[in-house]
Design a protein around this motif. Structure first.
Motif, PDB file in Angstrom:
ATOM      1  N   LEU A 139      71.142  41.977  48.901  1.00 44.54           N
ATOM      2  CA  LEU A 139      70.809  43.395  48.798  1.00 44.54           C
ATOM      3  C   LEU A 139      70.249  43.807  47.440  1.00 44.54           C
ATOM      4  CD1 LEU A 139      74.016  44.783  50.555  1.00 44.54           C
ATOM      5  CD2 LEU A 139      71.737  44.505  51.563  1.00 44.54           C
ATOM      6  N   LEU A 140      69.889  42.851  46.595  1.00 38.63           N
ATOM      7  CA  LEU A 140      69.490  43.182  45.227  1.00 38.63           C
ATOM      8  C   LEU A 140      68.187  43.962  45.145  1.00 38.63           C
ATOM      9  CD1 LEU A 140      70.631  40.050  43.248  1.00 38.63           C
ATOM     10  CD2 LEU A 140      71.145  42.422  42.675  1.00 38.63           C
ATOM     11  N   ASP A 141      67.445  44.063  46.228  1.00 39.85           N
ATOM     12  CA  ASP A 141      66.239  44.895  46.198  1.00 39.85           C
ATOM     13  C   ASP A 141      66.579  46.383  46.223  1.00 39.85           C
ATOM     14  OD1 ASP A 141      67.079  44.102  48.878  1.00 39.85           O
ATOM     15  OD2 ASP A 141      65.463  45.406  49.585  1.00 39.85           O
ATOM     16  N   VAL A 142      67.794  46.749  46.662  1.00 38.62           N
ATOM     17  CA  VAL A 142      68.129  48.171  46.763  1.00 38.62           C
ATOM     18  C   VAL A 142      69.368  48.566  45.971  1.00 38.62           C
ATOM     19  CG1 VAL A 142      67.034  48.451  49.014  1.00 38.62           C
ATOM     20  CG2 VAL A 142      69.459  47.802  48.903  1.00 38.62           C
ATOM     21  N   THR A 143      70.153  47.613  45.491  1.00 39.14           N
ATOM     22  CA  THR A 143      71.388  47.965  44.797  1.00 39.14           C
ATOM     23  C   THR A 143      71.829  46.837  43.884  1.00 39.14           C
ATOM     24  OG1 THR A 143      73.711  48.643  45.097  1.00 39.14           O
ATOM     25  CG2 THR A 143      72.824  47.085  46.700  1.00 39.14           C
ATOM     26  N   ASP A 144      72.465  47.185  42.769  1.00 40.92           N
ATOM     27  CA  ASP A 144      73.226  46.195  42.018  1.00 40.92           C
ATOM     28  C   ASP A 144      74.528  45.950  42.774  1.00 40.92           C
ATOM     29  OD1 ASP A 144      71.271  46.069  40.056  1.00 40.92           O
ATOM     30  OD2 ASP A 144      72.233  47.591  38.808  1.00 40.92           O
ATOM     31  N   ILE A 145      75.112  44.782  42.593  1.00 44.72           N
ATOM     32  CA  ILE A 145      76.266  44.393  43.409  1.00 44.72           C
ATOM     33  C   ILE A 145      77.371  43.865  42.511  1.00 44.72           C
ATOM     34  CG2 ILE A 145      77.042  43.076  45.406  1.00 44.72           C
ATOM     35  CD1 ILE A 145      74.094  42.584  46.093  1.00 44.72           C
ATOM     36  N   VAL A 146      78.615  44.243  42.828  1.00 51.16           N
ATOM     37  CA  VAL A 146      79.789  43.744  42.113  1.00 51.16           C
ATOM     38  C   VAL A 146      80.777  43.215  43.152  1.00 51.16           C
ATOM     39  CG1 VAL A 146      81.597  44.245  40.435  1.00 51.16           C
ATOM     40  CG2 VAL A 146      79.456  45.560  40.393  1.00 51.16           C
ATOM     41  N   PHE A 147      81.000  41.901  43.135  1.00 52.12           N
ATOM     42  CA  PHE A 147      81.987  41.284  44.016  1.00 52.12           C
ATOM     43  C   PHE A 147      83.306  41.196  43.259  1.00 52.12           C
ATOM     44  CE2 PHE A 147      77.923  39.683  45.611  1.00 52.12           C
ATOM     45  CZ  PHE A 147      78.044  39.937  46.965  1.00 52.12           C
ATOM     46  N   ILE A 148      84.365  41.744  43.837  1.00 49.05           N
ATOM     47  CA  ILE A 148      85.660  41.872  43.157  1.00 49.05           C
ATOM     48  C   ILE A 148      86.692  40.975  43.826  1.00 49.05           C
ATOM     49  CG2 ILE A 148      87.480  43.469  42.459  1.00 49.05           C
ATOM     50  CD1 ILE A 148      85.438  45.750  42.859  1.00 49.05           C
ATOM     51  N   ASP A 149      87.441  40.238  42.993  1.00 51.28           N
ATOM     52  CA  ASP A 149      88.571  39.443  43.475  1.00 51.28           C
ATOM     53  C   ASP A 149      89.868  40.095  42.984  1.00 51.28           C
ATOM     54  OD1 ASP A 149      86.937  37.490  44.666  1.00 51.28           O
ATOM     55  OD2 ASP A 149      86.740  36.409  42.780  1.00 51.28           O
ATOM     56  N   PRO A 150      90.647  40.728  43.862  1.00 51.96           N
ATOM     57  CA  PRO A 150      91.910  41.336  43.428  1.00 51.96           C
ATOM     58  C   PRO A 150      92.900  40.288  42.918  1.00 51.96           C
ATOM     59  CG  PRO A 150      91.192  42.231  45.534  1.00 51.96           C
ATOM     60  CD  PRO A 150      90.321  41.045  45.258  1.00 51.96           C
ATOM     61  N   VAL A 151      93.934  40.758  42.255  1.00 52.18           N
ATOM     62  CA  VAL A 151      94.924  39.862  41.651  1.00 52.18           C
ATOM     63  C   VAL A 151      95.528  38.942  42.707  1.00 52.18           C
ATOM     64  CG1 VAL A 151      97.136  39.745  40.449  1.00 52.18           C
ATOM     65  CG2 VAL A 151      95.462  41.500  39.806  1.00 52.18           C
ATOM     66  N   GLY A 152      95.543  37.654  42.396  1.00 56.24           N
ATOM     67  CA  GLY A 152      96.068  36.651  43.324  1.00 56.24           C
ATOM     68  C   GLY A 152      95.003  36.025  44.185  1.00 56.24           C
ATOM     69  N   THR A 153      93.741  36.450  44.016  1.00 53.97           N
ATOM     70  CA  THR A 153      92.629  35.881  44.772  1.00 53.97           C
ATOM     71  C   THR A 153      91.544  35.427  43.806  1.00 53.97           C
ATOM     72  OG1 THR A 153      91.205  37.844  45.033  1.00 53.97           O
ATOM     73  CG2 THR A 153      93.121  37.681  46.472  1.00 53.97           C
ATOM     74  N   GLY A 154      90.649  34.578  44.293  1.00 51.18           N
ATOM     75  CA  GLY A 154      89.580  34.092  43.429  1.00 51.18           C
ATOM     76  C   GLY A 154      90.147  33.481  42.167  1.00 51.18           C
ATOM     77  N   PHE A 155      89.614  33.899  41.002  1.00 50.28           N
ATOM     78  CA  PHE A 155      90.138  33.477  39.703  1.00 50.28           C
ATOM     79  C   PHE A 155      91.009  34.561  39.069  1.00 50.28           C
ATOM     80  CE2 PHE A 155      86.014  30.887  39.490  1.00 50.28           C
ATOM     81  CZ  PHE A 155      86.634  29.695  39.820  1.00 50.28           C
ATOM     82  N   SER A 156      91.334  35.621  39.794  1.00 52.55           N
ATOM     83  CA  SER A 156      92.084  36.742  39.227  1.00 52.55           C
ATOM     84  C   SER A 156      93.578  36.437  39.191  1.00 52.55           C
ATOM     85  CB  SER A 156      91.829  38.012  40.039  1.00 52.55           C
ATOM     86  OG  SER A 156      90.471  38.366  40.018  1.00 52.55           O
ATOM     87  N   HIS A 157      94.250  36.907  38.119  1.00 50.54           N
ATOM     88  CA  HIS A 157      95.662  36.588  37.964  1.00 50.54           C
ATOM     89  C   HIS A 157      96.334  37.588  37.026  1.00 50.54           C
ATOM     90  CE1 HIS A 157      93.460  34.619  34.696  1.00 50.54           C
ATOM     91  NE2 HIS A 157      94.558  34.699  33.985  1.00 50.54           N
TER      92      HIS A 157
END
Length: 501
Positions: A143-161
């Protein structure tokens, strides 16, 4: 005898109580906690073609520290931000915040499957993803042609801690999780100077639940972060309505159209199209079927026979089986029974997928073929992409699906709110109090985790303005973007939704 040694020993023994008392009077010095390092952030430059437009963009993959009222870091939220280069007026460009669900899921699925600049190309036809290497390819549907994008990993997911001595359970709950994500969004807007940009928020599965809760945190007080749109993909808002438990008559009603779509897909039912067949199933579900179930054991024999006959036509199950199930077929039983004669089960997340159990005699499947059919590819892709293209250096493993238990399901407001968990009223209030807010709802026909009819039910209750809710449907399941045709359609639908502001 060495009297000198005796005297010394005696002196030590007599002195010991005094030392002990002195030590007791002093608070033991706590061991110094390991210092919290600076946030781990990687910034890289890229170019890609999205919806036919060549766009240079900056990728920021790294941690944002949440802090308590004393300024002490409590958690590292990992996010991946994509910002287009060369914007004359960044405030005029939309920004979209996205996450997945679980609770306990990282944002890998929407990131590497639907809206990020790269995606993992696993099979599109409902077959297993097999073993690596998995192709990681350019995603022209991003969707970068119409919006900037932020993918979020809440605490306990992805690399979030959690950081330091903070207990990660402080972030594990409907409200606590939403508060942490809302805090992150405010910090991101501060850092990037985007408070006046059009803002969109979206999630998949429990991410739709989180979206409603985050909307409440952002817009439910005087220090508002007003939104232009909310993107709900595979929606679950009313948990009581969809609870597959004895005595809940709403569950079989709301699952029936998904059963009809699945029976048709696998050749157990006949109809001109899935759209027409599920509409028939909707009308039967809220009409004769609902009336029959609500009558319970007071239903007459003729009415029961008529309902059983139609139920068999929609579900592809025999009247004998439906009679034994007392006209109420739990999804787990449906997965096993529909294709029992072929020795196959159907998936929960996407009932196009089929699996083969240890044997065919059980009541429910051994596993969900629509999850083990995709998880290997996505896990490999996100780890490879983060450590490769995005230059993230960490010894942490990316948590695609993690345990964030115990999860606190309590929410504020309303009688019996702990027993009847429904976050749709948050969205209803936001729609009533923000005249420009719109909601996009994307649902797969073959999704039993968050059935499309249950989403429709939740969002058509009292107090929810209907004129700013858009529904789109897809010929796949929970993660509709795994099917190539649906990924293209989903991208086009969401792109149009963002542009309509």
């Amino acid at each position: 005898m060495n009297f000198g040694r005796v005297l010394v020993s005696l002196a030590l023994c007599l002195a010991a109580p005094a030392w002990a008392q002195e030590a007791a009077d002093k608070k033991p010095a706590e061991k110094d906690a390991a210092p919290i390092p600076e946030p781990n952030v990687s910034v890289t430059q890229h170019r890609g073609t999205f919806n036919g437009r060549s766009i240079a963009y900056r990728a920021i993959a790294g941690e944002t520290y949440l802090k308590d009222k004393d300024g002490k870091p409590t958690a590292a939220i990992f996010s991946t931000t994509y910002i287009a280069d060369g914007l004359r007026d960044p405030a005029s460009r939309p920004v979209t915040f996205l996450f997945n669900g679980g609770p306990g899921s990282g944002s890998v699925w929407l990131h590497m499957g639907a809206f990020g600049p790269k995606r993992v190309a696993i099979p599109s036809d409902g077959t297993d993803d097999g073993a690596p290497p998995y192709p990681i390819v350019d995603n022209p549907d991003a969707l970068l042609d119409v919006t900037d994008i932020v993918f979020i990993d809440p605490v306990g997911t992805g690399f979030s801690h959690a950081l330091g001595k903070t207990d990660p359970k402080d972030f594990w709950g409907v409200t606590k999780d939403a508060q942490s994500v809302a805090q992150f969004i405010r910090l991101w807007l501060n850092e990037h100077g985007r408070w006046n940009s059009p803002k969109f928020l979206g999630g998949e599965s429990y991410g739709t639940t989180r979206s409603a809760a985050v909307v409440n945190e952002l817009e439910g007080a005087y220090n508002d972060v007003s939104l232009n749109g909310v993107i709900l993909i595979s929606t679950v808002l009313d948990f009581a309505a969809g609870a597959d438990t004895q005595g809940n008559e709403l569950s079989p009603i709301l699952n029936l159209p998904s059963m009809a779509a699945t029976a048709l897909y696998h050749g157990k039912a006949q109809a001109a199209s899935v759209e027409s067949f599920v509409e028939e199933a909707r009308q039967f579900a809220i009409g004769p079927y609902a009336a029959a179930l609500l009558k319970g054991q007071r239903i007459g024999a003729d009415e029961r026979a008529s309902v059983r006959r139609e139920l068999s036509r929609f579900t592809g199950l025999s009247e004998t089986y439906l009679d034994q199930a007392d006209l109420r077929v739990e999804p787990g039983r449906f997965y096993k029974e529909l294709l029992r004669d072929r020795g196959l089960t159907v998936g929960r997340l996407d009932s196009r997928y089929t699996g083969r159990d240890y044997d065919s005699a059980g009541e429910t499947p051994d596993n969900d073929p629509s999850f083990y059919g995709i998880d290997g590819g996505y896990t490999a892709a996100i780890n490879s992409y983060m450590r490769g293209d995005l230059g993230v250096k960490t010894d942490r493993s990316y948590v695609t699906i993690g345990s964030v238990q115990p999860w606190d399901w309590k929410i504020e407001g309303g009688r019996d709110s702990n027993a009847y968990l429904n976050l749709t009223p948050y969205l209803g209030r936001a729609l009533r109090e923000n005249k420009d807010l719109r909601i996009f709802v994307g649902q797969g026909y073959y999704d039993f985790a968050t059935p499309f009819f249950a989403a429709e039910y939740a969002l058509t209750r009292t107090g929810i303005p209907q004129d700013r809710i858009e529904y789109q449907y897809y010929g796949s399941g929970h993660m509709m973007y795994v099917r190539d045709e649906d990924r293209v359609k989903l991208s086009a639908d969401v792109r149009r939704f963002i542009q309509q502001r």
